[in-house]
Scaffold this motif. Structure first.
Motif, PDB file in Angstrom:
ATOM      1  N   ASP A 222      -7.765  -2.422  -5.760  1.00 14.77           N
ATOM      2  CA  ASP A 222      -8.267  -2.346  -4.379  1.00 14.77           C
ATOM      3  C   ASP A 222      -7.677  -3.486  -3.548  1.00 14.77           C
ATOM      4  OD1 ASP A 222      -9.865  -0.131  -4.624  1.00 14.77           O
ATOM      5  OD2 ASP A 222     -11.783  -1.169  -4.484  1.00 14.77           O
TER       6      ASP A 222
ATOM      7  N   CYS B 180     -17.723  -0.110   5.674  1.00  9.51           N
ATOM      8  CA  CYS B 180     -16.359  -0.543   5.331  1.00  9.51           C
ATOM      9  C   CYS B 180     -15.698   0.453   4.390  1.00  9.51           C
ATOM     10  CB  CYS B 180     -16.392  -1.939   4.709  1.00  9.51           C
ATOM     11  SG  CYS B 180     -17.584  -2.134   3.386  1.00  9.51           S
TER      12      CYS B 180
ATOM     13  N   GLU C  43     -14.735   3.589   6.275  1.00  7.21           N
ATOM     14  CA  GLU C  43     -13.604   3.428   7.191  1.00  7.21           C
ATOM     15  C   GLU C  43     -12.277   3.271   6.483  1.00  7.21           C
ATOM     16  OE1 GLU C  43     -12.906   3.119  10.452  1.00  7.21           O
ATOM     17  OE2 GLU C  43     -14.873   3.389  11.334  1.00  7.21           O
ATOM     18  N   CYS C  44     -12.292   2.704   5.287  1.00  2.00           N
ATOM     19  CA  CYS C  44     -11.031   2.313   4.661  1.00  2.00           C
ATOM     20  C   CYS C  44     -10.118   3.513   4.421  1.00  2.00           C
ATOM     21  CB  CYS C  44     -11.281   1.585   3.343  1.00  2.00           C
ATOM     22  SG  CYS C  44      -9.714   1.081   2.610  1.00  2.00           S
TER      23      CYS C  44
ATOM     24  N   CYS D 156      -4.927  -3.271  -0.193  1.00  2.00           N
ATOM     25  CA  CYS D 156      -5.411  -3.486   1.176  1.00  2.00           C
ATOM     26  C   CYS D 156      -4.255  -3.624   2.165  1.00  2.00           C
ATOM     27  CB  CYS D 156      -6.290  -4.738   1.214  1.00  2.00           C
ATOM     28  SG  CYS D 156      -6.910  -5.066   2.861  1.00  2.00           S
TER      29      CYS D 156
ATOM     30  N   HIS E 108       0.819  -1.217   0.000  1.00  3.07           N
ATOM     31  CA  HIS E 108       0.000   0.000   0.000  1.00  3.07           C
ATOM     32  C   HIS E 108       0.853   1.267   0.000  1.00  3.07           C
ATOM     33  CE1 HIS E 108       0.627  -0.113   4.413  1.00  3.07           C
ATOM     34  NE2 HIS E 108       0.411   1.179   4.362  1.00  3.07           N
TER      35      HIS E 108
ATOM     36  N   ARG F 169      -9.904  -2.021   9.718  1.00  3.26           N
ATOM     37  CA  ARG F 169     -10.856  -0.976  10.108  1.00  3.26           C
ATOM     38  C   ARG F 169     -12.233  -1.289   9.532  1.00  3.26           C
ATOM     39  NH1 ARG F 169      -6.155   1.716  10.454  1.00  3.26           N
ATOM     40  NH2 ARG F 169      -6.094   3.512  11.842  1.00  3.26           N
ATOM     41  N   CYS F 170     -12.252  -1.803   8.308  1.00  7.15           N
ATOM     42  CA  CYS F 170     -13.527  -2.139   7.666  1.00  7.15           C
ATOM     43  C   CYS F 170     -14.260  -3.217   8.472  1.00  7.15           C
ATOM     44  CB  CYS F 170     -13.291  -2.615   6.234  1.00  7.15           C
ATOM     45  SG  CYS F 170     -12.074  -3.925   6.114  1.00  7.15           S
TER      46      CYS F 170
ATOM     47  N   ARG G  52     -12.491  -7.193   5.123  1.00  9.23           N
ATOM     48  CA  ARG G  52     -11.038  -7.344   4.909  1.00  9.23           C
ATOM     49  C   ARG G  52     -10.740  -8.700   4.277  1.00  9.23           C
ATOM     50  NH1 ARG G  52      -7.345  -7.055  10.094  1.00  9.23           N
ATOM     51  NH2 ARG G  52      -8.929  -8.492  10.829  1.00  9.23           N
TER      52      ARG G  52
END
Ligand code: SF4
Ligand code: SF4
Length: 696
Positions: free
Chosen positions: A301, A375, A378-379, A305, A235, A310-311, A327
């Motif tokens: 995506d 989700c 939050e991401c 990750c 990421h 968090r999701c 997740r």
């Protein structure tokens, strides 16, 4: 000389291997379906600046945000020192930037401070994962490799940063002893603190230590660089493009399957010539069952990750013990992409390995989603797990007819009756007749040459649900009292099939949509007023894809505006002393960004108090009814979502739970009943609160 040669060889090897790994990632992402994302470039750059560079979504959890920023900024800044290391390594110089004189020790001291902050933050992160054991790091998908991966990254960062500090400390001591080319680099702030620990060492040992940590650092960085493409740490590169290309606009909007649109359009009007252009991809198979069925953005995506969880920790299904973890969905997509890629590398002539994503993601996970978008909200890197789930649902229903039985009943009812339950379309105005209300019909007014300003879209719940019929009555009383120019469709109204769409039945949704748009156009409707956030989202965000462009207003926005304009007076003391809380409907709040209008109305209720639930606004918890859940049994878990949510409301000690959605009303009312609190806690829609306060 030999040292420089070794350095150049190591560097070249690291670059070649890194290039190959990145090419592999790029190949896997490109194996997805092609889509063009070129719209709103300015907005996209801004979003990237805010979310990826500015880390704006991390702020929601301040402690973790601060430590993450330590690591993020620290790592970036410390790696500037890499420039010097690289030059020294290639040219055989020592601290080539020390020609900057007095600036140099200041610069290195700043780097050291950041290095220390990285060490501190990594130590905190390690303890959260391994000592405090935060729940989101111990979900079932976080075993074996994902757990080791996170620990390897954190420990490596601590070691790399420590190497810099030890290198600087030993260099400084050698400098203090005025030893050859180690001289005149100045004294550094943080490593100065560890110098006493090394001061007893001989010169030979110090030179060895300085060289060893120098090599340890640079080789460590190069190994780490090559580890990144195999780790969640990818990421650090992908977050930027992933945010740049992420979905703009309302979260609740779903993309259409354009091939279905064309098919239905031809069915409804065989003489039609020009196919409607809709957003979405042209595909031979409906929905997705495997990685190549997804777009490159869905796959990006998955590779972006960070596995932060968090999701999952905000997912109502997961919170209440169901198998779904957003997740895990993203990790499964990534793992499957890697599995498929290595299969095709080994078997270039084979068409398929006989497996699919459905071997990793179970139907129990797929059908547990409420499409609440918590989700997505939050991401921190704008990943969209809902899009992945909805494509799987489309595949299951459209290709395999494998939706849960209760959803099939809902589909059949919409097809036959234009409502998700077994009610006749002829009874769509019964709620008004039973209440003795005069409600103007669009067909009547239009035949008299009148075009009312608003179409009040009652919705299936507003017409047939026993509790929500009362809301329709109260809302119409307000409209009548204010002499609003409106009409309803009555028996001509049908279900928007929003729930059917979120349950994978795109065919039924588009069939309903194209017919409704036709009907609305025939009445020259310009403005739609609705109490249902699901219908609101459908009309506002999704109808334009099918050529239906209307001004759409949710009843909370409508009422709030009238209050602001002084046309509604809420001065009666009906709610005197009452404590009111508000449950955000996902499709109004998170899905469409409307948080303020309902709150404004509640605050205007004289002599009452308003108390927020602990999970509110964009971080509100779903009621559990969206995404087709309203019409089916919940998946196995340890609690119903509505119970979890009503407990939030109970915590506020509210007398009234205000809602602004028919589905939320059903769930909150069930929650109150479940807790045997009917005597002490009431559930009212925003429209009812206004009507009561107006004395209607
Ligand atoms: S949309 Fe809601 S229910 Fe579905 S995966 Fe995301 S958080 Fe969970
Ligand atoms: S999808 Fe986003 S929020 Fe969920 S684990 Fe991955 S990075 Fe974290």
């Amino acid at each position: 000389m030999i040292e420089n040669l070794v350095f150049v060889l190591v560097l070249a090897a690291a670059i070649v291997v890194f290039y190959k790994s990145i090419s592999r990632i790029s190949r896997m992402i490109k194996s997805g379906k092609s889509i063009e994302i070129k719209d709103h470039p300015k907005e996209r750059w801004k979003l990237m600046g805010k979310v990826a560079i500015g880390q704006s979504k991390m702020v929601a959890r301040p402690l973790s945000a601060i430590f993450h920023i330590f690591v993020y900024v620290g790592f970036l800044v410390v790696n500037i020192e890499m420039i010097e290391i690289l030059i020294d390594g290639v040219a055989g110089t020592h601290r080539v930037l020390s020609f900057t004189g007095t600036i140099y020790p200041v610069l290195i001291s700043v780097f050291e401070l950041f290095a220390l902050s990285v060490i501190l933050a990594c130590a905190v992160f390690l303890s959260r994962r391994n000592i405090i054991r935060l729940k989101r790091f111990w979900n079932k998908e976080m075993t074996l490799w994902p757990r080791s991966d996170a620990n390897i990254i954190l420990i490596t960062e601590i070691l790399l940063m420590s190497a810099i500090l030890i290198m600087n400390a030993s260099d400084s001591i050698l400098q203090d002893r005025n030893h050859g080319h180690y001289a005149a680099v100045g004294s550094f702030l943080v490593s100065g603190g560890i110098k006493p620990l090394l001061s007893g060492m001989s010169e030979g040992s110090l030179i060895f230590l300085e060289r060893f940590t120098w090599w340890f650092h640079i080789v460590g960085v190069l190994i780490f660089l090559n580890y990144i493409p195999f780790s969640k740490h990818l990421h650090v590169f992908l977050a930027f493009p992933n945010v740049f290309y992420s979905k703009l606009g309302p979260k609740a909007k779903m993309a259409a399957i354009s091939s279905i649109t064309n098919e239905i359009r031809l069915m409804l009007n065989p003489s039609a010539e020009v196919p409607l252009q809709t957003e979405g991809t042209e595909i031979g198979q409906f929905g997705a069952k495997d990685v190549p069925d997804y777009t490159w953005k869905n796959l990006m995506d998955a590779f972006t990750c960070t596995e932060c969880g968090r999701c999952t920790s905000s997912c109502p299904a997961n919170i209440t013990g169901k198998a779904l973890s957003p997740r895990k969905i993203m990790m499964d997509v990534r793992d499957r992409a890697e599995e498929l890629d290595s299969f095709y590398r080994k078997n270039p002539k084979d068409q398929s390995d006989g497996k699919s994503l459905l071997d990793k993601i179970t139907t129990e996970e797929i059908w547990a989603c409420t499409t609440c978008n918590a989700c997505v909200q939050e991401c921190p890197v704008n990943i969209d797990p809902v899009a992945v789930i909805l494509e799987l649902r489309r595949y299951l229903f459209l290709e395999k007819s494998a939706a849960p039985g209760e959803l099939n009943i809902m589909f059949t009812n919409i097809e036959n009756n234009g409502a998700p339950w077994q009610f006749s379309p002829e009874d769509r105005l019964k709620w008004a007749h039973d209440a003795g209300l005069e409600v103007p019909l669009m067909a009547d007014l239009f035949s008299q040459g009148k075009k009312p300003e608003y179409l009040f879209w009652v919705g299936s719940s507003g017409a047939f649900d026993d509790r929500y019929k009362k809301v329709s009555v109260q809302f119409v009383k307000i409209l009548n009292a204010l002499k609003i120019d409106y009409a309803v469709l009555g028996p001509e109204e049908t279900d928007t099939a929003d729930s059917a769409r979120r349950s994978g039945n795109e065919m039924l949704y588009q069939m309903q949509t194209l017919q409704i748009i036709e009907l609305l156009k025939s009445y020259e409707v310009k403005k739609i007023l609705t109490c249902c956030p699901h219908d609101f989202n459908t009309f506002k965000n999704e109808y334009p894809d099918f050529g239906g462009n209307f001004e759409v207003v949710h009843h909370s926005q409508f009422l709030s505006k009238l209050i602001n304009e002084g046309k509604i007076n809420l001065n009666s003391s009906q709610f005197k002393g009452k404590n009111i809380t508000y449950h955000d409907p996902c499709y109004l709040g998170r899905g469409n960004g409307e948080y303020e209008a309902p709150r404004h109305i509640i605050r205007e209720l004289k002599d009452s108090t308003f108390t927020e639930m602990k999970r509110n606004r964009e971080f509100s918890l779903c009621c559990g009814a969206g995404g087709g859940q309203m019409f089916k049994e919940a998946e196995k878990g340890n609690k119903e979502v509505f119970i979890e949510r009503i407990e939030d409301a109970i915590e506020t000690k509210a007398d009234i739970v205000a809602t602004a959605c028919p589905f939320c009303m059903v769930m909150m009312t069930d929650g109150i009943k479940y807790k045997n609190m009917e005597e002490t806690m009431k559930n009212y829609d925003i429209a009812e609160l206004v009507a009561i306060a107006m004395g209607l």
